[in-house]
Design a protein around this motif. Structure first.
Motif, PDB file in Angstrom:
ATOM      1  N   LEU A 233       7.885 -22.248   3.777  1.00  0.00           N
ATOM      2  CA  LEU A 233       7.344 -21.634   2.569  1.00  0.00           C
ATOM      3  C   LEU A 233       6.020 -20.939   2.861  1.00  0.00           C
ATOM      4  O   LEU A 233       5.797 -19.795   2.427  1.00  0.00           O
ATOM      5  N   VAL A 234       5.142 -21.615   3.607  1.00  0.00           N
ATOM      6  CA  VAL A 234       3.857 -21.016   3.967  1.00  0.00           C
ATOM      7  C   VAL A 234       4.070 -19.748   4.786  1.00  0.00           C
ATOM      8  O   VAL A 234       3.417 -18.721   4.566  1.00  0.00           O
ATOM      9  N   SER A 235       5.009 -19.811   5.745  1.00  0.00           N
ATOM     10  CA  SER A 235       5.289 -18.654   6.582  1.00  0.00           C
ATOM     11  C   SER A 235       5.838 -17.494   5.751  1.00  0.00           C
ATOM     12  O   SER A 235       5.445 -16.329   5.941  1.00  0.00           O
ATOM     13  N   ALA A 236       6.720 -17.791   4.797  1.00  0.00           N
ATOM     14  CA  ALA A 236       7.295 -16.744   3.951  1.00  0.00           C
ATOM     15  C   ALA A 236       6.226 -16.096   3.082  1.00  0.00           C
ATOM     16  O   ALA A 236       6.187 -14.868   2.932  1.00  0.00           O
ATOM     17  N   LEU A 237       5.342 -16.908   2.512  1.00  0.00           N
ATOM     18  CA  LEU A 237       4.264 -16.367   1.681  1.00  0.00           C
ATOM     19  C   LEU A 237       3.313 -15.520   2.508  1.00  0.00           C
ATOM     20  O   LEU A 237       2.838 -14.471   2.055  1.00  0.00           O
ATOM     21  N   ARG A 238       3.047 -15.967   3.727  1.00  0.00           N
ATOM     22  CA  ARG A 238       2.148 -15.212   4.608  1.00  0.00           C
ATOM     23  C   ARG A 238       2.739 -13.850   4.956  1.00  0.00           C
ATOM     24  O   ARG A 238       2.054 -12.818   4.893  1.00  0.00           O
ATOM     25  N   HIS A 239       4.024 -13.826   5.320  1.00  0.00           N
ATOM     26  CA  HIS A 239       4.667 -12.554   5.646  1.00  0.00           C
ATOM     27  C   HIS A 239       4.762 -11.643   4.413  1.00  0.00           C
ATOM     28  O   HIS A 239       4.622 -10.421   4.530  1.00  0.00           O
ATOM     29  N   ARG A 240       4.977 -12.238   3.260  1.00  0.00           N
ATOM     30  CA  ARG A 240       5.043 -11.444   2.035  1.00  0.00           C
ATOM     31  C   ARG A 240       3.684 -10.815   1.738  1.00  0.00           C
ATOM     32  O   ARG A 240       3.603  -9.641   1.359  1.00  0.00           O
ATOM     33  N   ARG A 241       2.625 -11.600   1.931  1.00  0.00           N
ATOM     34  CA  ARG A 241       1.283 -11.071   1.690  1.00  0.00           C
ATOM     35  C   ARG A 241       0.953  -9.951   2.659  1.00  0.00           C
ATOM     36  O   ARG A 241       0.375  -8.927   2.269  1.00  0.00           O
ATOM     37  N   LEU A 242       1.333 -10.125   3.935  1.00  0.00           N
ATOM     38  CA  LEU A 242       1.103  -9.064   4.914  1.00  0.00           C
ATOM     39  C   LEU A 242       1.890  -7.812   4.563  1.00  0.00           C
ATOM     40  O   LEU A 242       1.399  -6.688   4.720  1.00  0.00           O
ATOM     41  N   GLY A 243       3.113  -7.997   4.073  1.00  0.00           N
ATOM     42  CA  GLY A 243       3.930  -6.854   3.680  1.00  0.00           C
ATOM     43  C   GLY A 243       3.316  -6.093   2.513  1.00  0.00           C
ATOM     44  O   GLY A 243       3.323  -4.862   2.484  1.00  0.00           O
ATOM     45  N   VAL A 244       2.754  -6.832   1.539  1.00  0.00           N
ATOM     46  CA  VAL A 244       2.110  -6.194   0.392  1.00  0.00           C
ATOM     47  C   VAL A 244       0.884  -5.402   0.843  1.00  0.00           C
ATOM     48  O   VAL A 244       0.645  -4.287   0.388  1.00  0.00           O
ATOM     49  N   ARG A 245       0.128  -6.000   1.761  1.00  0.00           N
ATOM     50  CA  ARG A 245      -1.063  -5.306   2.261  1.00  0.00           C
ATOM     51  C   ARG A 245      -0.693  -4.023   2.999  1.00  0.00           C
ATOM     52  O   ARG A 245      -1.322  -2.977   2.807  1.00  0.00           O
ATOM     53  N   GLN A 246       0.327  -4.120   3.843  1.00  0.00           N
ATOM     54  CA  GLN A 246       0.747  -2.937   4.601  1.00  0.00           C
ATOM     55  C   GLN A 246       1.286  -1.857   3.675  1.00  0.00           C
ATOM     56  O   GLN A 246       1.036  -0.665   3.870  1.00  0.00           O
ATOM     57  N   ALA A 247       2.009  -2.268   2.628  1.00  0.00           N
ATOM     58  CA  ALA A 247       2.541  -1.307   1.668  1.00  0.00           C
ATOM     59  C   ALA A 247       1.405  -0.631   0.912  1.00  0.00           C
ATOM     60  O   ALA A 247       1.434   0.574   0.648  1.00  0.00           O
ATOM     61  N   GLY A 248       0.370  -1.423   0.569  1.00  0.00           N
ATOM     62  CA  GLY A 248      -0.785  -0.880  -0.133  1.00  0.00           C
ATOM     63  C   GLY A 248      -1.533   0.134   0.716  1.00  0.00           C
ATOM     64  O   GLY A 248      -1.951   1.197   0.232  1.00  0.00           O
ATOM     65  N   ARG A 249      -1.664  -0.150   1.998  1.00  0.00           N
ATOM     66  CA  ARG A 249      -2.322   0.792   2.888  1.00  0.00           C
ATOM     67  C   ARG A 249      -1.503   2.073   3.046  1.00  0.00           C
ATOM     68  O   ARG A 249      -2.048   3.166   3.164  1.00  0.00           O
ATOM     69  N   GLY A 250      -0.177   1.930   3.031  1.00  0.00           N
ATOM     70  CA  GLY A 250       0.684   3.093   3.172  1.00  0.00           C
ATOM     71  C   GLY A 250       0.555   4.022   1.977  1.00  0.00           C
ATOM     72  O   GLY A 250       0.576   5.248   2.109  1.00  0.00           O
ATOM     73  N   VAL A 251       0.418   3.437   0.773  1.00  0.00           N
ATOM     74  CA  VAL A 251       0.287   4.233  -0.434  1.00  0.00           C
ATOM     75  C   VAL A 251      -1.007   5.033  -0.408  1.00  0.00           C
ATOM     76  O   VAL A 251      -1.082   6.204  -0.767  1.00  0.00           O
ATOM     77  N   ARG A 252      -2.069   4.400   0.084  1.00  0.00           N
ATOM     78  CA  ARG A 252      -3.347   5.087   0.175  1.00  0.00           C
ATOM     79  C   ARG A 252      -3.298   6.232   1.178  1.00  0.00           C
ATOM     80  O   ARG A 252      -3.914   7.240   1.002  1.00  0.00           O
TER      81      ARG A 252
END
Length: 227
Positions: A208-227
């Motif tokens: 669960l911790v690993s899944a949440l961590r990867h999800r958070r990294l994915g959100v961050r990368q997506a946010g940077r891509g939008v910018r």
């Protein structure tokens, strides 16, 4: 037959490819930690079966729920590699070679060791909790289990098998391992089975911790891509 082959490819295909390539290229050099663990387990088995070595192995690697907590915690890492006296050593060696080897290739040696230790530690701590809860409790243990010598790689093996299977999309395999342990607990209700279940719960939290961590990294990368 084709349907079964497609299912097997979907279930284990990614895991098979991940393990196959390093083994073909590097052979045994791909799993140095695993080979070291197998050698350590074999040496400890030999030593504890000698009149001059039994007490040493017990004092450094045997864990009982009756022991004081801090000495037990210090012994827990080595206890993983001390084969149980009432089980054939080849079983422990085969478990380590197969499951640790796959995990080392898929997860890396340090992550493998951390997950193996977390699973073993969960079982060690559960034994104390289970005895405190008492035999009348669904999750409890009889007080006699406080004297049981608790060693061996089985909790670590179960934990690693579930984590690797989940990480590589072999969800049916992860569920099958969990179900097998749950059935063992329902039929026997012994210390080993309940410790294995505690190990799976601990590894489930790590998933669960690993899944949440990867999800958070994915959100961050997506946010940077939008910018």
């Amino acid at each position: 037959m084709n349907r079964l082959a497609r299912w097997a490819r979907a279930e284990w295909g990614l895991l098979y490819v991940t393990v196959r390539e390093p083994l073909l290229k590097r052979r045994w050099r791909a799993v140095p930690m695993t080979l070291g663990a197998v050698a350590l387990t074999a040496v400890l088995h030999f030593v504890q079966n000698q009149s001059w070595g039994y007490r040493f192995v017990q004092d450094t690697g045997a864990v009982r729920a009756v022991d004081p907590l801090w000495p037990a915690l210090l012994r827990t890492p080595l206890s993983l590699f001390v084969p149980a006296l009432d089980l054939p050593v080849w079983g422990a060696l085969a478990q380590i070679l197969f499951v640790f080897g796959i995990a080392e290739i898929c997860l890396g040696r340090w992550r493998t060791l951390v997950i193996a230790y977390a699973a073993t530690l969960a079982g060690t701590l559960y034994a104390r909790l289970g005895i405190w809860l008492g035999f009348d409790n669904l999750f409890g243990l009889p007080s006699s289990d406080r004297l049981v010598v608790d060693t061996g790689p089985s909790a670590a093996v179960v934990g690693l098998a579930v984590f690797v299977a989940w990480r590589y999309g072999a969800y049916v395999t992860a569920l099958a391992v969990t179900a097998a342990i749950a059935i063992e607990v329902m039929l026997k209700g012994n210390l080993a089975g309940k410790e294995h279940l505690a190990a799976i719960i601990a590894v489930g939290l790590l998933c669960l911790v690993s899944a949440l961590r990867h999800r958070r990294l994915g959100v961050r990368q997506a946010g940077r891509g939008v910018r």
